[in-house]
Design a protein around this motif. Structure first.
Motif, PDB file in Angstrom:
ATOM      1  N   VAL A  42       0.866  -1.178   0.000  1.00  0.00           N
ATOM      2  CA  VAL A  42       0.000   0.000   0.000  1.00  0.00           C
ATOM      3  C   VAL A  42       0.903   1.228   0.000  1.00  0.00           C
ATOM      4  O   VAL A  42       1.949   1.260   0.645  1.00  0.00           O
ATOM      5  CB  VAL A  42      -0.961   0.023   1.211  1.00  0.00           C
ATOM      6  CG1 VAL A  42      -0.199   0.068   2.528  1.00  0.00           C
ATOM      7  CG2 VAL A  42      -1.930   1.187   1.114  1.00  0.00           C
ATOM      8  N   ARG A  86      -0.168   8.739   0.042  1.00  0.00           N
ATOM      9  CA  ARG A  86       0.128  10.112  -0.372  1.00  0.00           C
ATOM     10  C   ARG A  86      -0.508  11.062   0.639  1.00  0.00           C
ATOM     11  O   ARG A  86      -1.683  10.921   0.955  1.00  0.00           O
ATOM     12  CB  ARG A  86      -0.420  10.387  -1.778  1.00  0.00           C
ATOM     13  CG  ARG A  86       0.306   9.627  -2.878  1.00  0.00           C
ATOM     14  CD  ARG A  86      -0.291   9.914  -4.246  1.00  0.00           C
ATOM     15  NE  ARG A  86       0.550   9.407  -5.318  1.00  0.00           N
ATOM     16  CZ  ARG A  86       0.516   8.168  -5.774  1.00  0.00           C
ATOM     17  NH1 ARG A  86      -0.348   7.307  -5.244  1.00  0.00           N
ATOM     18  NH2 ARG A  86       1.325   7.782  -6.735  1.00  0.00           N
ATOM     19  N   GLN A 137      -4.282   9.804   0.895  1.00  0.00           N
ATOM     20  CA  GLN A 137      -4.829   8.848  -0.061  1.00  0.00           C
ATOM     21  C   GLN A 137      -4.053   7.534  -0.008  1.00  0.00           C
ATOM     22  O   GLN A 137      -2.815   7.540   0.076  1.00  0.00           O
ATOM     23  CB  GLN A 137      -4.761   9.422  -1.485  1.00  0.00           C
ATOM     24  CG  GLN A 137      -5.562  10.712  -1.654  1.00  0.00           C
ATOM     25  CD  GLN A 137      -7.034  10.508  -1.365  1.00  0.00           C
ATOM     26  OE1 GLN A 137      -7.680   9.622  -1.935  1.00  0.00           O
ATOM     27  NE2 GLN A 137      -7.576  11.336  -0.463  1.00  0.00           N
ATOM     28  N   LEU A 138      -4.795   6.422  -0.034  1.00  0.00           N
ATOM     29  CA  LEU A 138      -4.201   5.087  -0.027  1.00  0.00           C
ATOM     30  C   LEU A 138      -4.352   4.457  -1.401  1.00  0.00           C
ATOM     31  O   LEU A 138      -5.421   4.526  -2.011  1.00  0.00           O
ATOM     32  CB  LEU A 138      -4.895   4.209   1.024  1.00  0.00           C
ATOM     33  CG  LEU A 138      -4.879   4.712   2.467  1.00  0.00           C
ATOM     34  CD1 LEU A 138      -5.675   3.770   3.360  1.00  0.00           C
ATOM     35  CD2 LEU A 138      -3.454   4.862   2.971  1.00  0.00           C
ATOM     36  N   HIS A 139      -3.284   3.822  -1.873  1.00  0.00           N
ATOM     37  CA  HIS A 139      -3.311   3.145  -3.171  1.00  0.00           C
ATOM     38  C   HIS A 139      -2.658   1.771  -3.031  1.00  0.00           C
ATOM     39  O   HIS A 139      -1.469   1.708  -2.721  1.00  0.00           O
ATOM     40  CB  HIS A 139      -2.563   3.970  -4.223  1.00  0.00           C
ATOM     41  CG  HIS A 139      -3.080   5.367  -4.372  1.00  0.00           C
ATOM     42  ND1 HIS A 139      -4.150   5.690  -5.169  1.00  0.00           N
ATOM     43  CD2 HIS A 139      -2.679   6.529  -3.793  1.00  0.00           C
ATOM     44  CE1 HIS A 139      -4.375   6.989  -5.100  1.00  0.00           C
ATOM     45  NE2 HIS A 139      -3.498   7.520  -4.267  1.00  0.00           N
ATOM     46  N   PRO A 140      -3.425   0.682  -3.200  1.00  0.00           N
ATOM     47  CA  PRO A 140      -4.864   0.658  -3.458  1.00  0.00           C
ATOM     48  C   PRO A 140      -5.653   1.019  -2.192  1.00  0.00           C
ATOM     49  O   PRO A 140      -5.177   0.798  -1.073  1.00  0.00           O
ATOM     50  CB  PRO A 140      -5.122  -0.788  -3.874  1.00  0.00           C
ATOM     51  CG  PRO A 140      -4.054  -1.571  -3.170  1.00  0.00           C
ATOM     52  CD  PRO A 140      -2.844  -0.677  -3.156  1.00  0.00           C
ATOM     53  N   ALA A 141      -6.852   1.545  -2.390  1.00  0.00           N
ATOM     54  CA  ALA A 141      -7.686   1.946  -1.266  1.00  0.00           C
ATOM     55  C   ALA A 141      -8.413   0.732  -0.700  1.00  0.00           C
ATOM     56  O   ALA A 141      -9.051  -0.005  -1.447  1.00  0.00           O
ATOM     57  CB  ALA A 141      -8.701   2.997  -1.711  1.00  0.00           C
TER      58      ALA A 141
END
Length: 285
Positions: free
Chosen positions: A137, A140, A180-184
């Motif tokens: 993960v 940002r 922001q999390l990627h992937p959420a």
């Protein structure tokens, strides 16, 4: 417009509106919760703690605990658990003679029954088993020059912990904007940013500083389960020689975390103060 009683309380600055509803007569909408938690037009708080008997609420009817902590975030959404909230909840039960803590006090939550005892810091809650997951993960956040890797930790509710290099970097974060999390994650997650103390371990106890963005709330002065998740993440990064006792400094104060052998595997315990500030009545829109 009906009037309800309330008590305002906090645990290291993580503040809550406690609403006694022993027999489960209230059905608060998300808009009502948000209005009560509004800091300009309501009482103000990071969430609502509805004090209800387990038998009176569907989620707790089968639990071996007289009382159920119906925790709602400030936006009205339901949450699994709250480590600061459950200490404040226990303080309220004891102060209003609804329960005693001479023996371990069992409280129902959406993450099952939690057990609390007295501690040097106030109250200690056994959060139960935990999961540290190395799935990728990226986080940002405003104030970070580049995205950073995060560590998934589940302590009954989901967290992503990000390690930073300095106190200056921690203080430069702008958490008025949601990271922001990627992937959420499908259900979202609380996001913690941590800096190890120097030295990391002293007299067998680890130490870190933390700031947190809570899902459904925003930045708070403290997050109990986030404190536990942060200690678990740093302990995971430090390796097998890392200690099982930690202190975590948050903007609202200091909490203790320890890991012990428990039923079904290792458990994480959280300790800290709980304060009741004032009581009153409010019109429920």
């Amino acid at each position: 417009m009906p009037t309800i009683a309330f008590t305002k309380g906090h645990g290291t600055g993580n503040d809550f509106v406690l609403i006694p509803d022993d027999d489960g007569a209230l059905d608060l909408s998300c808009d009502q919760v948000a209005a009560l938690c509004d800091r300009r037009f309501g009482i103000g708080g990071d969430g609502i703690l509805r004090v209800v008997r387990s038998r009176a609420i569907g989620a707790g009817a089968a639990m071996d605990a007289e009382w159920f902590m119906d925790y709602r975030n400030a936006d009205g959404s339901a949450a699994e658990m709250c480590g600061n909230g459950i200490r404040v909840f226990a303080k309220y039960l004891v102060e209003t003679a609804r329960a005693t803590i001479d023996a371990p006090l069992r409280i129902g939550t959406r993450d099952g029954v939690k057990t609390l005892t007295r501690s040097d810091l106030g109250f200690e809650v056994d959060l139960g088993r935990f999961v540290v997951d190395d799935a990728d993960v990226v986080v940002r956040a405003r104030g970070l020059d580049v995205p950073r890797p995060g560590q998934h930790v589940d302590v009954g509710n989901p967290h992503v912990v990000v390690g930073l290099s300095s106190v200056a970097e921690l203080e430069a974060l702008d958490l008025t904007v949601q990271p922001q999390l990627h992937p959420a994650p499908p259900a979202g997650a609380n996001i913690e940013f941590v800096v190890p103390a120097d030295p990391l371990v002293q007299d067998g106890v680890g130490a870190i500083r933390m700031r947190v963005f809570e899902r459904g709330v925003g930045e708070t002065l403290s997050c109990g389960t986030g404190v536990a998740a942060s200690a678990l993440a740093v302990r995971h990064w430090a390796g097998s020689a890392a200690p099982d006792r930690w202190t975590v400094e948050v903007p609202g104060g200091t909490l203790g975390v320890r890991m012990v052998a428990g039923e079904g595997g290792a458990h994480v315990l959280l300790s800290g103060p709980a304060t009741l500030v004032y009581t009153g009545e409010v019109a429920l829109a």
